[in-house]
Design an enzyme around this catalytic site. Sequence first.
Site, PDB file in Angstrom:
ATOM      1  N   ASP A  45      31.896  42.334  43.208  1.00 47.36           N
ATOM      2  CA  ASP A  45      32.360  40.946  42.637  1.00 47.36           C
ATOM      3  C   ASP A  45      31.802  40.574  40.999  1.00 47.36           C
ATOM      4  O   ASP A  45      30.691  41.192  40.928  1.00 47.36           O
ATOM      5  CB  ASP A  45      31.635  39.922  43.752  1.00 47.36           C
ATOM      6  CG  ASP A  45      32.811  38.349  43.266  1.00 47.36           C
ATOM      7  OD1 ASP A  45      33.554  38.293  44.105  1.00 47.36           O
ATOM      8  OD2 ASP A  45      32.245  37.926  42.161  1.00 47.36           O
ATOM      9  N   ASP A 119      41.993  37.913  46.683  1.00 47.36           N
ATOM     10  CA  ASP A 119      43.318  37.252  46.461  1.00 47.36           C
ATOM     11  C   ASP A 119      43.761  37.148  44.837  1.00 47.36           C
ATOM     12  O   ASP A 119      44.082  36.001  44.506  1.00 47.36           O
ATOM     13  CB  ASP A 119      42.759  35.648  46.737  1.00 47.36           C
ATOM     14  CG  ASP A 119      44.130  35.016  47.574  1.00 47.36           C
ATOM     15  OD1 ASP A 119      45.085  35.612  47.672  1.00 47.36           O
ATOM     16  OD2 ASP A 119      43.857  34.069  47.657  1.00 47.36           O
ATOM     17  N   CYS A 160      52.926  51.082  53.057  1.00 50.54           N
ATOM     18  CA  CYS A 160      51.907  50.639  52.084  1.00 50.54           C
ATOM     19  C   CYS A 160      52.348  49.088  51.394  1.00 50.54           C
ATOM     20  O   CYS A 160      53.432  48.864  51.805  1.00 50.54           O
ATOM     21  CB  CYS A 160      51.588  51.491  50.894  1.00 50.54           C
ATOM     22  SG  CYS A 160      52.530  51.571  49.490  1.00 50.54           S
ATOM     23  N   CYS A 177      44.802  29.725  42.817  1.00 53.61           N
ATOM     24  CA  CYS A 177      43.769  28.678  43.344  1.00 53.61           C
ATOM     25  C   CYS A 177      43.408  28.050  42.297  1.00 53.61           C
ATOM     26  O   CYS A 177      42.920  26.671  42.780  1.00 53.61           O
ATOM     27  CB  CYS A 177      42.468  29.703  43.885  1.00 53.61           C
ATOM     28  SG  CYS A 177      41.755  30.636  42.643  1.00 53.61           S
TER      29      CYS A 177
HETATM   30 ZN    ZN Z   1      54.588  52.576  50.139  1.00 53.67          ZN
END
Ligand code: ZN
Length: 337
Positions: A45, A119, A160, A177
């Site tokens: 982070d 996010d 994916c 956000c």
């Molecule tokens: Zn893919």
Amino acid sequence: MEFVGSEGQAKLAESHAFIVGVGALGCVSADLLVRAGVGKVTIVDRDLVELSNLHRQPLYCERDATEKRPKAMAAKSRLNAVNSGVEVVAHIADFTAENALELVQSEGRVPDVLIDGTDNFETRFLLNDCSVKLGVPYVYGGAIASRGSAAVFVPGSGPCLRCIEPNPPKPGTQPTCETAGVLAPVSSIIGSYQAAEAMKILMGQHDRVMESMLSFDLWEGTRTRVDLSSAQDAECPCCGLVRFAFLESQSSVPQALCGQNAVQVKPGGAGMIDLEQLGASLGESGEFEVHDYMIRGRIEHGGDVFELTCFADGRAIVDGTADVGVARAIYSRYIGS
Ligand SMILES: [Zn+2]
């Protein structure tokens, strides 16, 4: 029915979960996985704890916010206190194209699962590239306003992320956000979904892993499930054509940090820096404290006062402005680039 059992518990103890971002989603999944006894949990982070985080980021307390501790360190202390039997590896870093593969493989072998706790779209597409390139399942999560979504992408046995969403949305086209906020119970539920899916993967219960994109609106009480079992696209730019555009990108622009009057600056190519030396040189411009992993102080610039936090990897957070130009100017002037 037994969900974990002694065999599952033993598998969890031997496994390694890699979580990018310990914000609203990452706090929840990290807490649950550490309590579940996953052997090793790596967290990455870049942010500092803010008071405005506390309503939805359950690993932090008021003291972490008043001391503006890096989230990675505050989360690690809390997780160590929760379960000392789990090895928690914390990196104070921005997860970027430049360092993503290095961070993911920093424990000497690839982790067993990648979890998106950030996010943001840039990180999601980077994580997806890492997932496909290294063959590691990727647990996706998103939470905005009263809406949440979760999905699992397992390389070699389904789509994916880019099979269903080839490119990130253009900047400014999606609520963030910052503009829409996040209802805490939404991120709590999505983080829990992510932890449950990660546990299934780590225990080898692959037939139980969700094969759909689950979405809900907690305020409206609605829920949808989109089957992804046949969504794999042979022409997918990532898993179909085997190209990793996000890992190969070079962009490194200053970013305003979500929900804060602060900007992160990391010039491309900035290597590790000597914090003590920097602290000494910055001492001429203001009062700076040197910690093990960062230096922090206040400087006056153009008549305003800013708080500057600089990390060993050359990254800095300029607090007191949301203007990336001002932050960049402060970085160039006081830290240099
Ligand atoms: Zn893919």
